[in-house]
Design an enzyme around this catalytic site. Structure first.
Site, PDB file in Angstrom:
ATOM      1  N   HIS A 242      -2.495   3.576   4.313  1.00 40.79           N
ATOM      2  CA  HIS A 242      -2.339   4.366   3.084  1.00 40.79           C
ATOM      3  C   HIS A 242      -3.643   5.105   2.818  1.00 40.79           C
ATOM      4  O   HIS A 242      -4.549   4.579   2.161  1.00 40.79           O
ATOM      5  CB  HIS A 242      -1.990   3.456   1.905  1.00 40.79           C
ATOM      6  CG  HIS A 242      -1.676   4.188   0.640  1.00 40.79           C
ATOM      7  ND1 HIS A 242      -0.412   4.201   0.079  1.00 40.79           N
ATOM      8  CD2 HIS A 242      -2.446   4.936  -0.187  1.00 40.79           C
ATOM      9  CE1 HIS A 242      -0.429   4.918  -1.038  1.00 40.79           C
ATOM     10  NE2 HIS A 242      -1.665   5.383  -1.204  1.00 40.79           N
TER      11      HIS A 242
ATOM     12  N   ARG B  11       4.146   9.708 -13.468  1.00 39.13           N
ATOM     13  CA  ARG B  11       3.920  10.874 -12.620  1.00 39.13           C
ATOM     14  C   ARG B  11       5.021  11.072 -11.584  1.00 39.13           C
ATOM     15  O   ARG B  11       5.006  12.064 -10.851  1.00 39.13           O
ATOM     16  CB  ARG B  11       2.572  10.741 -11.901  1.00 39.13           C
ATOM     17  CG  ARG B  11       1.366  10.754 -12.810  1.00 39.13           C
ATOM     18  CD  ARG B  11       0.125  10.285 -12.067  1.00 39.13           C
ATOM     19  NE  ARG B  11       0.203   8.861 -11.757  1.00 39.13           N
ATOM     20  CZ  ARG B  11      -0.683   8.199 -11.012  1.00 39.13           C
ATOM     21  NH1 ARG B  11      -1.705   8.854 -10.483  1.00 39.13           N
ATOM     22  NH2 ARG B  11      -0.540   6.906 -10.792  1.00 39.13           N
TER      23      ARG B  11
ATOM     24  N   GLU C  57      -4.822  15.180 -10.973  1.00 40.74           N
ATOM     25  CA  GLU C  57      -4.120  14.872 -12.222  1.00 40.74           C
ATOM     26  C   GLU C  57      -4.801  15.441 -13.460  1.00 40.74           C
ATOM     27  O   GLU C  57      -4.186  15.479 -14.526  1.00 40.74           O
ATOM     28  CB  GLU C  57      -3.968  13.347 -12.396  1.00 40.74           C
ATOM     29  CG  GLU C  57      -2.990  12.685 -11.446  1.00 40.74           C
ATOM     30  CD  GLU C  57      -3.667  12.104 -10.227  1.00 40.74           C
ATOM     31  OE1 GLU C  57      -3.095  11.171  -9.631  1.00 40.74           O
ATOM     32  OE2 GLU C  57      -4.756  12.575  -9.857  1.00 40.74           O
TER      33      GLU C  57
ATOM     34  N   ARG D 228      -1.454  -4.185  -8.766  1.00 39.36           N
ATOM     35  CA  ARG D 228      -2.002  -3.447  -9.904  1.00 39.36           C
ATOM     36  C   ARG D 228      -1.647  -4.112 -11.235  1.00 39.36           C
ATOM     37  O   ARG D 228      -2.285  -3.845 -12.249  1.00 39.36           O
ATOM     38  CB  ARG D 228      -1.530  -2.001  -9.882  1.00 39.36           C
ATOM     39  CG  ARG D 228      -0.072  -1.779 -10.218  1.00 39.36           C
ATOM     40  CD  ARG D 228       0.296  -0.297 -10.102  1.00 39.36           C
ATOM     41  NE  ARG D 228      -0.659   0.522 -10.792  1.00 39.36           N
ATOM     42  CZ  ARG D 228      -1.005   1.760 -10.403  1.00 39.36           C
ATOM     43  NH1 ARG D 228      -0.442   2.287  -9.321  1.00 39.36           N
ATOM     44  NH2 ARG D 228      -1.867   2.456 -11.097  1.00 39.36           N
TER      45      ARG D 228
ATOM     46  N   HIS E  23       5.052   4.107  -3.721  1.00 39.53           N
ATOM     47  CA  HIS E  23       3.973   3.971  -4.707  1.00 39.53           C
ATOM     48  C   HIS E  23       4.541   3.285  -5.938  1.00 39.53           C
ATOM     49  O   HIS E  23       5.536   3.733  -6.518  1.00 39.53           O
ATOM     50  CB  HIS E  23       3.441   5.355  -5.074  1.00 39.53           C
ATOM     51  CG  HIS E  23       2.655   5.378  -6.352  1.00 39.53           C
ATOM     52  ND1 HIS E  23       1.278   5.380  -6.386  1.00 39.53           N
ATOM     53  CD2 HIS E  23       3.066   5.422  -7.656  1.00 39.53           C
ATOM     54  CE1 HIS E  23       0.877   5.419  -7.642  1.00 39.53           C
ATOM     55  NE2 HIS E  23       1.930   5.440  -8.432  1.00 39.53           N
TER      56      HIS E  23
ATOM     57  N   HIS F 174      -5.360   9.070   1.885  1.00 39.31           N
ATOM     58  CA  HIS F 174      -5.217  10.478   1.507  1.00 39.31           C
ATOM     59  C   HIS F 174      -6.188  11.295   2.354  1.00 39.31           C
ATOM     60  O   HIS F 174      -7.271  11.668   1.903  1.00 39.31           O
ATOM     61  CB  HIS F 174      -5.481  10.647   0.015  1.00 39.31           C
ATOM     62  CG  HIS F 174      -4.434  10.002  -0.840  1.00 39.31           C
ATOM     63  ND1 HIS F 174      -3.287  10.649  -1.225  1.00 39.31           N
ATOM     64  CD2 HIS F 174      -4.347   8.749  -1.349  1.00 39.31           C
ATOM     65  CE1 HIS F 174      -2.534   9.831  -1.957  1.00 39.31           C
ATOM     66  NE2 HIS F 174      -3.159   8.669  -2.037  1.00 39.31           N
TER      67      HIS F 174
ATOM     68  N   ASP G 245      -6.203   3.109   0.071  1.00 41.28           N
ATOM     69  CA  ASP G 245      -5.987   4.292  -0.778  1.00 41.28           C
ATOM     70  C   ASP G 245      -7.190   5.228  -0.695  1.00 41.28           C
ATOM     71  O   ASP G 245      -7.510   5.956  -1.644  1.00 41.28           O
ATOM     72  CB  ASP G 245      -5.721   3.892  -2.226  1.00 41.28           C
ATOM     73  CG  ASP G 245      -4.871   4.903  -2.990  1.00 41.28           C
ATOM     74  OD1 ASP G 245      -4.496   5.936  -2.402  1.00 41.28           O
ATOM     75  OD2 ASP G 245      -4.587   4.667  -4.184  1.00 41.28           O
TER      76      ASP G 245
END
Length: 390
Positions: free
Chosen positions: A63, A165, A72, A229, A197, A65, A285
């Protein structure tokens, strides 16, 4: 074919194999043994003496990016992409790239090009098609077409659920995506995952439970991430692991008193829970924005995911007394199995020569990706085209 001999490595494959010598060539592990015979001088083999350091499979970060996440709180909050050495100096030799909240200004073409660039720099790189939102952005017009015809794409993700989101996908929409991922995986031998997610919404994993109850899809197709989380969400995820899903912890920072488990805490709880040991993965992440929102949904502060969080998590659990061979699969063999990467995640003859040697403090002393030395004695030996030396 350049050949590299690693001497005196204390191998964790991830199971402990004791002191071994390894011969690497052509990107693979050619030989491994406890007794070393003399090699012909004509081979011109380079030698590195690891002097008894722990040698692990290179980490698989499922995972990342790779193009940068965020966005955001305006275009200025888009996180820039990371160079290859940000991964290798953290012991990561395989990454799976994806799109997050911003799957408009950043698209699948950019993602795929970045994956190919990382490959050219010597890293193993793959990607998920789509992003947070439904219908997903694709290259061929359909997610199944992307997975069947584009070699580097191995699943769909990260599709957002239980998050303000997200595009608030329905059960039917989620099932169609999961079915496309599954069928494409059957057709190609790829992972065929729906990488999900999880936000901090109260619905948690309810959609996944409904999908399992109301379809014939195998549980392995669903791969929820960020499940640590919220503490209650982690408990939901444990139940899904018992049903056959592989769950993914995120190595993000957790503050004292926060309703979350750090990746190290969650790993310990998972191992102690009796849940199947092979159904847990840990990702970083990296490059993703880690925003904190106020009651009205505005970003009040943010951080950025770091590749080094994986090694920090491993060292944290080792300091708490967990044996290395028990903690290591979540970073190596478990994601390799889930992603159907048969040559990765383990140290054995014929496997890819993706290796990480730790120093006494648990830092990356030596890192080899495809048998090429990227980090030697703690120093980065190979940087990306546009990376600058510190």
């Amino acid at each position: 074919m350049n050949m590299l001999l690693l001497r005196n490595a204390l191998v964790y494959a991830p199971e402990p194999l004791g002191l071994q010598h390894l011969l690497l060539g052509g990107g693979r592990i050619l030989w491994m043994g406890a007794e070393l015979a003399d090699l012909p001088a004509a081979l011109s083999v380079q030698t590195i003496d690891l002097e008894g350091r722990r040698l692990l499979p290179g980490f698989i970060d499922a995972h990342v990016h790779v193009t940068g996440g965020g966005g955001e709180a305006g275009f200025r909050t888009r996180v820039p992409p990371q160079g290859v050495s940000r991964f290798t100096r953290a012991g990561i030799t395989t990454v799976v790239g994806l799109l997050g909240t911003d799957d408009v200004a950043r698209g699948p073409q950019d993602l795929l090009a970045t994956v190919y660039a990382l490959r050219e720099e010597g890293l193993s790189a793959l990607a998920f098609t789509g992003g947070y939102h439904v219908p997903p952005r694709t290259l061929t017009g359909t997610v199944r077409g992307d997975l069947v015809f584009i070699e580097a794409l191995i699943g769909i993700g990260e599709v957002a659920i239980s998050d303000h989101r997200s595009s608030q996908p329905t059960l039917d929409e989620l099932l169609r995506l999961a079915a496309d991922a599954h069928v494409a995986g059957l057709m190609t031998g790829k992972a065929g995952l729906l990488h999900l997610h999880l936000g901090d919404g109260s619905r948690g994993l309810e959609l996944v439970r409904q999908a399992l109850a109301q379809s014939e899809l195998p549980p392995r197709v669903f791969h929820p991430t960020h499940v640590n989380r919220r503490k209650a969400l982690f408990d939901e995820a444990l139940a899904l692991a018992a049903q056959g899903c592989t769950i993914d912890l995120t190595a993000f920072p957790v503050e004292d008193g926060e309703d979350a488990w750090s990746a190290a805490d969650a790993l310990l709880r998972y191992l102690d829970s009796g849940a199947p040991a092979g159904r847990l993965t840990i990702s970083s992440d990296a490059g993703g924005c880690l925003p904190v929102f106020d009651a009205e949904g505005h970003v009040c502060r943010m951080g950025v995911g770091e590749s080094g969080a994986l090694l920090e998590t491993l060292n944290d659990v080792l300091r708490r007394g967990v044996p290395l061979e028990r903690a290591l699969p979540a970073f190596t063999s478990n994601p390799a199995r889930l992603l159907r990467l048969a040559a990765k995640g383990r140290i054995r003859v014929g496997a890819d020569a993706d290796l990480l040697a730790l120093d006494a403090d648990g830092a990356a002393h030596d890192v080899m990706a495809g048998g090429v030395v990227h980090v030697r004695a703690g120093r980065v030996e190979h940087r990306g085209t546009f990376e600058h030396a510190p």
